[in-house]
Motif scaffolding. Sequence first.
Motif, mmCIF file in Angstrom:
data_model
loop_
_atom_site.group_PDB
_atom_site.id
_atom_site.type_symbol
_atom_site.label_atom_id
_atom_site.label_comp_id
_atom_site.label_asym_id
_atom_site.label_seq_id
_atom_site.Cartn_x
_atom_site.Cartn_y
_atom_site.Cartn_z
ATOM 1 N N LEU A 162 -11.461 89.062 47.946
ATOM 2 C CA LEU A 162 -12.271 88.901 49.150
ATOM 3 C C LEU A 162 -11.810 87.720 49.996
ATOM 4 C CD1 LEU A 162 -15.820 89.585 47.636
ATOM 5 C CD2 LEU A 162 -14.194 91.214 48.621
ATOM 6 N N GLY A 163 -10.784 87.031 49.534
ATOM 7 C CA GLY A 163 -10.204 85.937 50.311
ATOM 8 C C GLY A 163 -8.908 86.364 50.960
ATOM 9 N N ALA A 171 -5.175 82.233 49.289
ATOM 10 C CA ALA A 171 -6.434 81.612 48.889
ATOM 11 C C ALA A 171 -7.367 82.706 48.373
ATOM 12 C CB ALA A 171 -7.075 80.865 50.058
ATOM 13 N N PRO A 172 -7.058 83.269 47.192
ATOM 14 C CA PRO A 172 -7.795 84.434 46.715
ATOM 15 C C PRO A 172 -9.228 84.115 46.294
ATOM 16 C CG PRO A 172 -6.284 83.660 45.036
ATOM 17 C CD PRO A 172 -5.988 82.851 46.258
ATOM 18 N N ARG A 173 -10.073 85.115 46.423
ATOM 19 C CA ARG A 173 -11.442 85.057 45.889
ATOM 20 C C ARG A 173 -11.674 86.379 45.173
ATOM 21 N NH1 ARG A 173 -16.851 85.749 47.941
ATOM 22 N NH2 ARG A 173 -16.093 86.302 50.018
ATOM 23 N N TRP A 174 -11.447 86.353 43.868
ATOM 24 C CA TRP A 174 -11.460 87.577 43.077
ATOM 25 C C TRP A 174 -12.881 88.060 42.839
ATOM 26 C CZ3 TRP A 174 -6.722 88.928 43.449
ATOM 27 C CH2 TRP A 174 -5.694 87.995 43.350
ATOM 28 N N HIS A 175 -13.033 89.385 42.811
ATOM 29 C CA HIS A 175 -14.378 89.950 42.644
ATOM 30 C C HIS A 175 -14.275 91.341 42.038
ATOM 31 C CE1 HIS A 175 -18.591 90.787 43.389
ATOM 32 N NE2 HIS A 175 -18.274 91.880 44.050
ATOM 33 N N ALA A 223 -6.173 96.227 47.968
ATOM 34 C CA ALA A 223 -4.716 96.067 47.984
ATOM 35 C C ALA A 223 -4.320 94.624 47.682
ATOM 36 C CB ALA A 223 -4.154 96.505 49.329
ATOM 37 N N ARG A 224 -5.096 93.663 48.199
ATOM 38 C CA ARG A 224 -4.777 92.251 47.942
ATOM 39 C C ARG A 224 -4.976 91.879 46.472
ATOM 40 N NH1 ARG A 224 -7.118 91.091 53.287
ATOM 41 N NH2 ARG A 224 -9.116 90.568 52.333
ATOM 42 N N ALA A 225 -5.661 92.743 45.712
ATOM 43 C CA ALA A 225 -5.846 92.509 44.279
ATOM 44 C C ALA A 225 -4.968 93.443 43.445
ATOM 45 C CB ALA A 225 -7.316 92.700 43.907
ATOM 46 N N GLY A 226 -3.973 94.067 44.063
ATOM 47 C CA GLY A 226 -3.044 94.907 43.318
ATOM 48 C C GLY A 226 -3.514 96.316 43.059
ATOM 49 N N ARG A 227 -4.556 96.761 43.755
ATOM 50 C CA ARG A 227 -5.103 98.121 43.598
ATOM 51 C C ARG A 227 -5.440 98.425 42.130
ATOM 52 N NH1 ARG A 227 -4.354 100.816 48.462
ATOM 53 N NH2 ARG A 227 -2.779 99.897 49.843
#
Length: 231
Positions: A131-132, A136-140, A176-180
Amino acid sequence: MIPRLAAVLAALLLSGCAAFFTPPQTAALLAQPPADLPLSAERDEVPFFAQTRDHCGPAALATVLADTGLPADPDRLADAVFLPSRAGSLQLEMLGGARRQGAVATRLPPDLQALLREVAAGHAVIVLQNLGLDFAPRWHYAVVVGYDLTQRQLLLRSGTTRRQALPLRTFEYTWARAGRWAIAVLPPERLPATASEAQALDAAVGFERVAPPARAAQAYRTLLARWPGNA
């Protein structure tokens, strides 16, 4: 300096949300929906466990376990899958936590259509989002429980929101930003609708490491019923 800083921030925001562009899988899906896929589906009966602190992983895992009729206590799951040093849960812990509760956790194809097909088949799906931004990732973790192609929405159990309606394109960017990354968590008598033979076999092998022999054997029997030629 202030105008330059404003320009940089504006560029970051645009690159993060890509507000004026539709990502490729969403674009393809909306341009030509598969004829064998319902235009909408929702599993309203899927339980909901509101997230506390950084415990989106335990809450998502409890949701899918309860949906299959297996023990689902977010607090107890947090002891098993939450890593205080990371302020979250890694994917390996999520897979292992599901298997230790008696479920086969199977990686799904990194395809938006696969998520929709699982929901249409009656399966809730855990997904990982960022979500970031990339730097600057914000994993969820959230759980996909429905979709509506006419409204261009995906429906999630997410955080403290029981029914989050998220635009498909927004979801695809965060996914996609979390690698799907996505998994189906099911009892050994059932297989995901979209998993490949290799993905199902990998899940069965992982389940065998922690499951009682009879349940592990059931996972292999279920796999062989779909792929009888598997050595």
